[in-house]
Write a protein that holds these residues in place. Structure first.
Motif, PDB file in Angstrom:
ATOM      1  N   VAL A 133     -51.655 -38.759  -1.062  1.00 17.87           N
ATOM      2  CA  VAL A 133     -50.544 -37.734  -0.848  1.00 17.87           C
ATOM      3  C   VAL A 133     -51.553 -37.572   1.094  1.00 17.87           C
ATOM      4  O   VAL A 133     -52.392 -36.696   1.078  1.00 17.87           O
ATOM      5  N   LEU A 134     -50.465 -38.081   1.736  1.00 18.49           N
ATOM      6  CA  LEU A 134     -50.023 -37.601   2.616  1.00 18.49           C
ATOM      7  C   LEU A 134     -50.211 -35.794   3.243  1.00 18.49           C
ATOM      8  O   LEU A 134     -49.253 -35.990   2.922  1.00 18.49           O
ATOM      9  N   ALA A 135     -50.540 -34.952   4.203  1.00 15.86           N
ATOM     10  CA  ALA A 135     -49.721 -33.744   4.617  1.00 15.86           C
ATOM     11  C   ALA A 135     -48.517 -34.030   5.037  1.00 15.86           C
ATOM     12  O   ALA A 135     -48.229 -34.965   5.971  1.00 15.86           O
ATOM     13  N   PHE A 148     -46.871 -30.644  -8.282  1.00 14.95           N
ATOM     14  CA  PHE A 148     -46.051 -31.936  -8.631  1.00 14.95           C
ATOM     15  C   PHE A 148     -47.110 -32.848  -7.993  1.00 14.95           C
ATOM     16  O   PHE A 148     -46.934 -34.051  -8.824  1.00 14.95           O
ATOM     17  N   THR A 149     -48.084 -32.473  -6.895  1.00 10.11           N
ATOM     18  CA  THR A 149     -48.810 -33.701  -6.852  1.00 10.11           C
ATOM     19  C   THR A 149     -49.841 -34.058  -7.387  1.00 10.11           C
ATOM     20  O   THR A 149     -49.960 -35.192  -8.129  1.00 10.11           O
ATOM     21  N   THR A 150     -50.153 -32.970  -8.706  1.00  5.15           N
ATOM     22  CA  THR A 150     -50.871 -33.537  -9.313  1.00  5.15           C
ATOM     23  C   THR A 150     -50.035 -34.138 -10.769  1.00  5.15           C
ATOM     24  O   THR A 150     -51.048 -35.422 -11.207  1.00  5.15           O
ATOM     25  N   ILE A 151     -49.056 -33.666 -10.863  1.00  4.70           N
ATOM     26  CA  ILE A 151     -48.254 -34.705 -12.276  1.00  4.70           C
ATOM     27  C   ILE A 151     -48.051 -35.815 -11.372  1.00  4.70           C
ATOM     28  O   ILE A 151     -48.443 -36.554 -12.096  1.00  4.70           O
ATOM     29  N   VAL A 152     -47.638 -35.961 -10.105  1.00  7.44           N
ATOM     30  CA  VAL A 152     -47.579 -37.523 -10.071  1.00  7.44           C
ATOM     31  C   VAL A 152     -48.500 -38.580  -9.960  1.00  7.44           C
ATOM     32  O   VAL A 152     -48.748 -39.470 -10.559  1.00  7.44           O
ATOM     33  N   GLY A 153     -49.953 -37.458  -9.682  1.00  5.86           N
ATOM     34  CA  GLY A 153     -51.683 -38.280  -9.122  1.00  5.86           C
ATOM     35  C   GLY A 153     -51.592 -38.146 -10.891  1.00  5.86           C
ATOM     36  O   GLY A 153     -52.927 -39.154 -10.856  1.00  5.86           O
ATOM     37  N   GLY A 154     -51.067 -38.084 -11.606  1.00  5.01           N
ATOM     38  CA  GLY A 154     -51.380 -38.215 -13.257  1.00  5.01           C
ATOM     39  C   GLY A 154     -51.690 -39.912 -13.756  1.00  5.01           C
ATOM     40  O   GLY A 154     -52.077 -39.930 -14.601  1.00  5.01           O
ATOM     41  N   GLY A 155     -50.605 -40.825 -12.660  1.00  3.63           N
ATOM     42  CA  GLY A 155     -49.980 -41.914 -12.854  1.00  3.63           C
ATOM     43  C   GLY A 155     -50.872 -42.422 -12.618  1.00  3.63           C
ATOM     44  O   GLY A 155     -50.644 -43.740 -12.320  1.00  3.63           O
ATOM     45  N   ALA A 156     -51.540 -42.166 -11.637  1.00  5.07           N
ATOM     46  CA  ALA A 156     -52.293 -42.727 -10.570  1.00  5.07           C
ATOM     47  C   ALA A 156     -53.733 -43.146 -11.144  1.00  5.07           C
ATOM     48  O   ALA A 156     -54.078 -42.630 -11.871  1.00  5.07           O
ATOM     49  N   PRO A 157     -54.477 -44.269 -11.097  1.00  2.00           N
ATOM     50  CA  PRO A 157     -55.533 -44.314 -11.384  1.00  2.00           C
ATOM     51  C   PRO A 157     -56.985 -43.766 -11.178  1.00  2.00           C
ATOM     52  O   PRO A 157     -57.304 -42.789 -11.698  1.00  2.00           O
ATOM     53  N   ARG A 158     -56.514 -43.476  -9.299  1.00  2.69           N
ATOM     54  CA  ARG A 158     -57.036 -41.747  -8.834  1.00  2.69           C
ATOM     55  C   ARG A 158     -56.009 -41.534  -7.237  1.00  2.69           C
ATOM     56  O   ARG A 158     -55.004 -42.104  -7.081  1.00  2.69           O
TER      57      ARG A 158
END
Length: 200
Positions: A133-135, A148-158
Motif C-alpha cells: 500500500v503506497l501513500a 481500513f488498510t489493516t482490514i484489507v491487508g488481512g486478506g493478503a499473505p503479507r
C-alpha cells in the motif's frame, strides 16, 4: 491500542490482546498463504482481468487500479508490471506476484476486491507474496484509512505500507529510498530467494 484479529480468518467479536496489537508494518510472515474455502467471489465488474504474458520474470507486479504505482514498484524490485491484470504464463508455471494499491479509499477498495477474487479462487493460480500500500499524499495517513488498510491487508499473505516520496512527484527517480522502502525491497528479495530455494 486494541485491535481485532484478522477479519478474513477469524470470527467477529474476537479481540486481540494488547501485547499482540498490529503495528502499521507487518514483517514478511504469511497470514493467509492460499485461497480460502467458502469465500464468495466478487462481482464480475469488480474483478481484475487475466492476461497471458510473454516471457518470464522473477516477480510480476499487479496494480489493483490505475495509478496504483505498479510500474514504480516493478522498477524498484526488478519485476514486471502486468497492466492491472492477473498474469497467466505461457509455460503454465505459477507466477510469483505482488499486489499494489494506493492508500486512499478507492485504492484500498480495489485491493479488497482483488484479494477477494484471489481468496475465492476466482483468480488464476498465482503465488501471491502480499499487498503493498503506497501513500497517496504527503503526511500522515488519516486514522480511518490506516484502519481500513489493516482490514484489507488481512486478506493478503503479507502487508507492506510505504510512505509518500516527494522526489518522485518531481520526476526524480534517482532519489535514495527511505528506510521503509529499503526494508520492503529486502523483504521481497528474501521472499523471492526463499520461494526459489524451496520449489522442487
Amino acid at each position: 491500542m486494541q485491535q481485532s484479529l484478522n477479519p478474513w480468518i477469524t470470527s467477529p467479536g474476537t479481540e486481540m490482546p494488547e501485547e499482540e496489537a498490529l503495528d502499521t508494518y507487518l514483517p514478511p510472515v504469511a497470514v493467509i498463504s492460499e485461497p480460502l474455502k467458502g469465500m464468495v467471489e466478487p462481482d464480475a465488474a469488480d474483478r481484475l482481468a487475466s492476461r497471458t504474458m510473454a516471457g518470464s520474470a522473477a516477480l510480476w507486479v499487479i496494480g489493483a487500479h490505475g495509478g496504483a504505482g505498479e510500474s514504480r514498484i516493478a522498477d524498484l524490485l526488478d519485476g514486471r508490471a502486468t497492466g492491472h491484470c492477473w498474469p497467466i504464463l505461457q509455460d503454465e508455471s505459477k507466477p510469483r506476484v505482488l499486489l499494489v494499491c494506493r492508500a486512499d479509499m478507492r485504492g484500498l477498495t480495489a485491493a479488497r476486491s482483488a484479494l477477494t477474487q484471489w481468496a475465492s479462487g476466482a483468480a488464476p493460480k498465482v503465488d501471491l507474496l502480499g499487498l503493498t500500500v503506497l501513500a497517496d499524499a504527503p503526511g500522515k495517513t488519516p486514522r480511518p484509512l490506516r484502519d481500513f488498510t489493516t482490514i484489507v491487508g488481512g486478506g493478503a499473505p503479507r502487508l507492506w505500507t510505504l510512505p509518500w516520496v516527494e522526489a518522485w512527484r518531481h520526476g526524480d527517480t534517482t532519489a535514495q529510498p527511505s528506510r521503509e522502502y529499503q526494508r520492503f525491497i529486502t523483504d521481497v528479495a528474501a521472499l523471492a530467494h526463499e520461494t526459489k530455494s524451496t520449489t522442487h
